[in-house]
Design a protein around this motif. Structure first.
Motif, PDB file in Angstrom:
ATOM      1  N   ARG A 154       0.854  -1.191   0.000  1.00  0.00           N
ATOM      2  CA  ARG A 154       0.000   0.000   0.000  1.00  0.00           C
ATOM      3  C   ARG A 154       0.890   1.243   0.000  1.00  0.00           C
ATOM      4  O   ARG A 154       2.048   1.195   0.427  1.00  0.00           O
ATOM      5  N   SER A 155       0.350   2.354  -0.484  1.00  0.00           N
ATOM      6  CA  SER A 155       1.107   3.604  -0.540  1.00  0.00           C
ATOM      7  C   SER A 155       0.147   4.777  -0.525  1.00  0.00           C
ATOM      8  O   SER A 155      -1.079   4.596  -0.467  1.00  0.00           O
ATOM      9  N   GLN A 156       0.701   5.988  -0.606  1.00  0.00           N
ATOM     10  CA  GLN A 156      -0.124   7.200  -0.570  1.00  0.00           C
ATOM     11  C   GLN A 156      -1.001   7.343  -1.810  1.00  0.00           C
ATOM     12  O   GLN A 156      -2.019   8.025  -1.771  1.00  0.00           O
ATOM     13  N   THR A 157      -0.575   6.740  -2.922  1.00  0.00           N
ATOM     14  CA  THR A 157      -1.277   6.957  -4.185  1.00  0.00           C
ATOM     15  C   THR A 157      -1.265   5.700  -5.033  1.00  0.00           C
ATOM     16  O   THR A 157      -0.362   4.865  -4.911  1.00  0.00           O
ATOM     17  N   THR A 158      -2.260   5.583  -5.873  1.00  0.00           N
ATOM     18  CA  THR A 158      -2.304   4.495  -6.847  1.00  0.00           C
ATOM     19  C   THR A 158      -2.203   5.042  -8.266  1.00  0.00           C
ATOM     20  O   THR A 158      -2.353   4.293  -9.229  1.00  0.00           O
ATOM     21  N   ALA A 159      -1.940   6.349  -8.395  1.00  0.00           N
ATOM     22  CA  ALA A 159      -1.885   6.988  -9.709  1.00  0.00           C
ATOM     23  C   ALA A 159      -0.619   6.598 -10.461  1.00  0.00           C
ATOM     24  O   ALA A 159       0.386   6.193  -9.872  1.00  0.00           O
ATOM     25  N   GLU A 160      -0.663   6.751 -11.768  1.00  0.00           N
ATOM     26  CA  GLU A 160       0.504   6.516 -12.619  1.00  0.00           C
ATOM     27  C   GLU A 160       1.574   7.560 -12.318  1.00  0.00           C
ATOM     28  O   GLU A 160       1.263   8.712 -12.016  1.00  0.00           O
ATOM     29  N   ASP A 161       2.836   7.145 -12.417  1.00  0.00           N
ATOM     30  CA  ASP A 161       3.935   8.084 -12.192  1.00  0.00           C
ATOM     31  C   ASP A 161       3.851   9.215 -13.216  1.00  0.00           C
ATOM     32  O   ASP A 161       3.695   8.977 -14.418  1.00  0.00           O
ATOM     33  N   GLY A 162       3.917  10.444 -12.745  1.00  0.00           N
ATOM     34  CA  GLY A 162       3.823  11.614 -13.606  1.00  0.00           C
ATOM     35  C   GLY A 162       2.438  12.225 -13.682  1.00  0.00           C
ATOM     36  O   GLY A 162       2.261  13.326 -14.229  1.00  0.00           O
ATOM     37  N   ALA A 163       1.439  11.558 -13.102  1.00  0.00           N
ATOM     38  CA  ALA A 163       0.061  12.053 -13.190  1.00  0.00           C
ATOM     39  C   ALA A 163      -0.112  13.392 -12.480  1.00  0.00           C
ATOM     40  O   ALA A 163      -0.761  14.307 -13.004  1.00  0.00           O
ATOM     41  N   LEU A 164       0.451  13.516 -11.284  1.00  0.00           N
ATOM     42  CA  LEU A 164       0.301  14.764 -10.528  1.00  0.00           C
ATOM     43  C   LEU A 164       1.023  15.903 -11.230  1.00  0.00           C
ATOM     44  O   LEU A 164       0.494  17.020 -11.321  1.00  0.00           O
ATOM     45  N   ARG A 165       2.220  15.635 -11.736  1.00  0.00           N
ATOM     46  CA  ARG A 165       2.963  16.677 -12.472  1.00  0.00           C
ATOM     47  C   ARG A 165       2.138  17.183 -13.648  1.00  0.00           C
ATOM     48  O   ARG A 165       1.977  18.398 -13.840  1.00  0.00           O
ATOM     49  N   ASP A 166       1.596  16.267 -14.438  1.00  0.00           N
ATOM     50  CA  ASP A 166       0.827  16.661 -15.615  1.00  0.00           C
ATOM     51  C   ASP A 166      -0.440  17.414 -15.219  1.00  0.00           C
ATOM     52  O   ASP A 166      -0.844  18.365 -15.899  1.00  0.00           O
ATOM     53  N   LYS A 167      -1.064  16.998 -14.125  1.00  0.00           N
ATOM     54  CA  LYS A 167      -2.260  17.693 -13.640  1.00  0.00           C
ATOM     55  C   LYS A 167      -1.937  19.131 -13.281  1.00  0.00           C
ATOM     56  O   LYS A 167      -2.657  20.070 -13.677  1.00  0.00           O
ATOM     57  N   TYR A 168      -0.849  19.343 -12.546  1.00  0.00           N
ATOM     58  CA  TYR A 168      -0.484  20.698 -12.133  1.00  0.00           C
ATOM     59  C   TYR A 168      -0.062  21.564 -13.321  1.00  0.00           C
ATOM     60  O   TYR A 168      -0.386  22.756 -13.368  1.00  0.00           O
ATOM     61  N   VAL A 169       0.649  20.979 -14.264  1.00  0.00           N
ATOM     62  CA  VAL A 169       1.034  21.746 -15.458  1.00  0.00           C
ATOM     63  C   VAL A 169      -0.213  22.215 -16.200  1.00  0.00           C
ATOM     64  O   VAL A 169      -0.301  23.370 -16.639  1.00  0.00           O
ATOM     65  N   GLY A 170      -1.193  21.324 -16.322  1.00  0.00           N
ATOM     66  CA  GLY A 170      -2.443  21.696 -16.982  1.00  0.00           C
ATOM     67  C   GLY A 170      -3.173  22.804 -16.246  1.00  0.00           C
ATOM     68  O   GLY A 170      -3.695  23.748 -16.876  1.00  0.00           O
ATOM     69  N   GLU A 171      -3.222  22.722 -14.926  1.00  0.00           N
ATOM     70  CA  GLU A 171      -3.915  23.739 -14.141  1.00  0.00           C
ATOM     71  C   GLU A 171      -3.196  25.087 -14.201  1.00  0.00           C
ATOM     72  O   GLU A 171      -3.841  26.145 -14.261  1.00  0.00           O
ATOM     73  N   LEU A 172      -1.875  25.065 -14.173  1.00  0.00           N
ATOM     74  CA  LEU A 172      -1.108  26.307 -14.271  1.00  0.00           C
ATOM     75  C   LEU A 172      -1.304  26.958 -15.637  1.00  0.00           C
ATOM     76  O   LEU A 172      -1.437  28.182 -15.745  1.00  0.00           O
ATOM     77  N   THR A 173      -1.333  26.137 -16.680  1.00  0.00           N
ATOM     78  CA  THR A 173      -1.570  26.657 -18.025  1.00  0.00           C
ATOM     79  C   THR A 173      -2.949  27.301 -18.112  1.00  0.00           C
ATOM     80  O   THR A 173      -3.107  28.415 -18.630  1.00  0.00           O
ATOM     81  N   ALA A 175      -4.637  28.572 -15.742  1.00  0.00           N
ATOM     82  CA  ALA A 175      -4.688  29.780 -14.904  1.00  0.00           C
ATOM     83  C   ALA A 175      -3.943  30.951 -15.534  1.00  0.00           C
ATOM     84  O   ALA A 175      -3.941  32.047 -14.966  1.00  0.00           O
ATOM     85  N   GLY A 176      -3.307  30.725 -16.685  1.00  0.00           N
ATOM     86  CA  GLY A 176      -2.658  31.820 -17.398  1.00  0.00           C
ATOM     87  C   GLY A 176      -1.162  31.929 -17.194  1.00  0.00           C
ATOM     88  O   GLY A 176      -0.537  32.893 -17.653  1.00  0.00           O
ATOM     89  N   PHE A 177      -0.558  30.980 -16.505  1.00  0.00           N
ATOM     90  CA  PHE A 177       0.898  31.012 -16.335  1.00  0.00           C
ATOM     91  C   PHE A 177       1.583  30.700 -17.664  1.00  0.00           C
ATOM     92  O   PHE A 177       1.047  29.981 -18.521  1.00  0.00           O
ATOM     93  N   ARG A 178       2.804  31.214 -17.806  1.00  0.00           N
ATOM     94  CA  ARG A 178       3.608  30.954 -19.000  1.00  0.00           C
ATOM     95  C   ARG A 178       5.007  30.523 -18.557  1.00  0.00           C
ATOM     96  O   ARG A 178       5.289  30.458 -17.371  1.00  0.00           O
ATOM     97  N   GLU A 179       5.843  30.214 -19.515  1.00  0.00           N
ATOM     98  CA  GLU A 179       7.218  29.770 -19.231  1.00  0.00           C
ATOM     99  C   GLU A 179       7.210  28.646 -18.182  1.00  0.00           C
ATOM    100  O   GLU A 179       7.982  28.662 -17.224  1.00  0.00           O
ATOM    101  N   ILE A 180       6.320  27.698 -18.378  1.00  0.00           N
ATOM    102  CA  ILE A 180       6.179  26.592 -17.424  1.00  0.00           C
ATOM    103  C   ILE A 180       7.266  25.553 -17.715  1.00  0.00           C
ATOM    104  O   ILE A 180       7.344  25.026 -18.828  1.00  0.00           O
ATOM    105  N   ARG A 181       8.083  25.286 -16.714  1.00  0.00           N
ATOM    106  CA  ARG A 181       9.183  24.334 -16.863  1.00  0.00           C
ATOM    107  C   ARG A 181       9.114  23.285 -15.753  1.00  0.00           C
ATOM    108  O   ARG A 181       8.757  23.613 -14.621  1.00  0.00           O
ATOM    109  N   THR A 182       9.470  22.067 -16.096  1.00  0.00           N
ATOM    110  CA  THR A 182       9.473  20.984 -15.109  1.00  0.00           C
ATOM    111  C   THR A 182      10.853  20.344 -15.036  1.00  0.00           C
ATOM    112  O   THR A 182      11.590  20.302 -16.022  1.00  0.00           O
TER     113      THR A 182
END
Length: 246
Positions: A154-173, A175-182
């Motif tokens: 068991r762990s904190q999450t069952t999501a695919e690796d990278g799912a949270l990163r992609d979710k946040y990038v989408g939300e930042l985009t 919201a109008g942010f630019r120059e988004i880098r990971t």
């Protein structure tokens, strides 16, 4: 969600998430998050730290900006952070109880906003940042502590690796942010003693309800036997960082 809030309140009151007592060697860490925050700050800037926890790392940046505000919605964390701020003697650091969903500051108030391993809301972060302001976040990747998750089933999450990163990038985009880098790293961690590893498991939700489920300590002993090395008990720390400009 209430159980998670209770957990953070309790641990915040106990130690403010200060894990300096844990002896752990890390190999492969590519950045220090608050060093990266400091690099984006000017002496005249206002800095917001979302989910500041015990405030220890925010206080370490007191010389980097004119005003530093740390917010957290866990009462135990706020109490610990306020005590740490008072003990520091720094008069340009404020700790406030506040929810990241509703940051009680005017539009465009801050020059820089940071968020280390806590939830944030991109639209609200954008609202309180000035035009041209910078937002940085570091978060735990789904692949973090993968051998512990396998050992305990068991762990904190069952999501695919990278799912949270992609979710946040989408939300930042959105919201109008630019120059988004990971950026990301997957570092090896070596815990010096069994006690250090148990402290980590008892004070974080890496293995949910650690010690409360029958067989946990048998699983722990098997894990230690398999992953003990000359350097310590090995696991991994996988993190990603996102930087964005409004």
């Amino acid at each position: 969600m209430e159980e998670l809030r209770d957990f953070y309140d309790r641990i915040g009151a106990e130690n403010g998430w200060d894990f300096s007592r844990v002896k752990c060697i890390s190999e492969g860490v590519k950045w220090d998050f608050y060093d990266e925050v400091a690099k984006r700050c000017r002496k005249s800037d206002f800095l917001l730290d979302i989910g500041t926890g015990g405030g220890e790392r925010l206080l370490s940046l007191a010389d980097a900006a004119l005003l530093l505000v740390g917010i957290d919605n866990a009462a135990g964390m706020v109490e610990t952070a306020q005590a740490n701020a008072a003990a520091s003697g720094r008069d340009n650091v404020r700790i406030l109880p506040m929810d990241a969903k509703r940051i009680e500051f005017p539009d465009g108030f801050f020059d820089v906003a940071s968020c280390r391993q806590a939830p944030f809301f991109a639209a609200e972060a954008a609202r309180v940042l000035k035009s041209g302001g910078v937002f940085l976040t570091q978060q735990v990747s789904e692949g973090d502590k993968h051998n512990l998750a396998e050992a305990f089933g068991r762990s904190q999450t069952t999501a695919e690796d990278g799912a949270l990163r992609d979710k946040y990038v989408g939300e930042l985009t959105e919201a109008g942010f630019r120059e988004i880098r990971t950026m990301e790293y997957d570092a090896a961690e070596y815990y010096e003693t069994v006690e250090n590893l148990v402290f980590l498991l008892m004070h974080t939700p890496i293995v949910p309800d650690f010690g409360k489920i029958e067989g946990d300590f048998t699983r722990l002993h098997r894990f230690i036997a398999e992953y003990r090395t000359d350097r310590g008990i090995r696991t991994n720390a996988k993190r990603f960082m996102i930087s964005a400009r409004k």
